[in-house]
Scaffold this motif. Structure first.
Motif, mmCIF file in Angstrom:
data_model
loop_
_atom_site.group_PDB
_atom_site.id
_atom_site.type_symbol
_atom_site.label_atom_id
_atom_site.label_comp_id
_atom_site.label_asym_id
_atom_site.label_seq_id
_atom_site.Cartn_x
_atom_site.Cartn_y
_atom_site.Cartn_z
ATOM 1 N N PRO A 13 -7.801 2.794 12.430
ATOM 2 C CA PRO A 13 -7.072 2.039 11.400
ATOM 3 C C PRO A 13 -5.684 1.590 11.849
ATOM 4 O O PRO A 13 -5.249 0.483 11.521
ATOM 5 C CB PRO A 13 -6.989 3.013 10.220
ATOM 6 N N ASP A 14 -4.965 2.428 12.635
ATOM 7 C CA ASP A 14 -3.618 1.997 13.051
ATOM 8 C C ASP A 14 -3.647 0.934 14.144
ATOM 9 O O ASP A 14 -2.598 0.435 14.534
ATOM 10 C CB ASP A 14 -2.698 3.159 13.434
ATOM 11 N N ASP A 15 -4.808 0.556 14.651
ATOM 12 C CA ASP A 15 -4.917 -0.521 15.646
ATOM 13 C C ASP A 15 -5.035 -1.899 15.011
ATOM 14 O O ASP A 15 -4.933 -2.908 15.705
ATOM 15 C CB ASP A 15 -6.184 -0.321 16.518
ATOM 16 N N LEU A 16 -5.286 -1.963 13.702
ATOM 17 C CA LEU A 16 -5.763 -3.207 13.108
ATOM 18 C C LEU A 16 -4.716 -4.317 13.028
ATOM 19 O O LEU A 16 -5.073 -5.492 13.091
ATOM 20 C CB LEU A 16 -6.396 -2.938 11.747
ATOM 21 N N GLU A 17 -3.439 -3.986 12.919
ATOM 22 C CA GLU A 17 -2.404 -5.046 12.945
ATOM 23 C C GLU A 17 -2.413 -5.726 14.317
ATOM 24 O O GLU A 17 -2.363 -6.954 14.414
ATOM 25 C CB GLU A 17 -1.022 -4.469 12.637
ATOM 26 N N GLU A 18 -2.471 -4.917 15.369
ATOM 27 C CA GLU A 18 -2.503 -5.466 16.728
ATOM 28 C C GLU A 18 -3.807 -6.227 16.978
ATOM 29 O O GLU A 18 -3.817 -7.282 17.623
ATOM 30 C CB GLU A 18 -2.331 -4.347 17.752
ATOM 31 N N VAL A 19 -4.911 -5.721 16.455
ATOM 32 C CA VAL A 19 -6.209 -6.401 16.564
ATOM 33 C C VAL A 19 -6.120 -7.772 15.913
ATOM 34 O O VAL A 19 -6.554 -8.787 16.478
ATOM 35 C CB VAL A 19 -7.320 -5.529 15.928
#
Length: 165
Positions: A13-19
């Motif tokens: 979940p904490d990867d999704l902004e960068e994704v």
């Protein structure tokens, strides 16, 4: 970016902004972090990332429903292309799809994306259909999509072995 081999791991979940930022760099109709979170929160969905060092180099999002799997999106950062990252992500998706009981893997690829088409052909995907004007392009234009399928249990024509699969 480093020339070390990529690290493949599930999207968190904490990867999704960068994704979402990488998706926007690579595609003309990008998805938001919220859209990724909603999709990845649904049953059967999965996300894989390729990291070089601590940097996100690419990712794949797919889903498995019943005995069918689908790659929904696959992107590699422009600075990281031509290093086999997409091939490694597809190999990991094939492994996941097989382990989840899928008998076929589907995807759509833009008709004007020749590098992606070459990768998918090399893996063994075959065209089964076409969608006209599916992917938006600049200034109101659009390009078609090819619908591709790869049988995962076809004993007459087994899928080609991929590095990492």
């Amino acid at each position: 970016m480093s020339r070390k081999p990529p690290t493949l791991c599930p999207l968190r979940p904490d990867d999704l902004e960068e994704v979402a930022r990488l998706h926007a760099v690579c595609l003309e109709a990008p998805w938001s972090a919220e859209a990724f979170a909603c999709l990845l929160g649904s049953a059967g969905s999965f996300g894989l990332q390729a990291a070089l060092g601590h940097a996100l180099a690419g990712f794949l999002v797919g889903r498995v429903v019943e005995d069918e799997a689908e790659i929904l999106t696959l992107v590699v950062a422009p600075s990281c292309r031509r290093r086999g990252l997409a091939r490694r992500l597809v190999a990991a998706a094939l492994t996941h799809a097989r382990a989840s009981g899928a008998s076929a893997l589907f995807l759509e690829v833009a008709e004007d994306n020749r590098p992606a088409q070459a990768l998918y052909r090399a893996v063994g995907f075959a065209a089964i259909g076409r969608r006209a004007r599916y992917y938006p392009r600049a200034e109101g234009q659009a390009t078609g999509a090819l619908n591709l399928r790869l049988g995962l249990r076809d004993e007459l024509h087994p899928p080609r072995r991929l590095q990492g699969a």
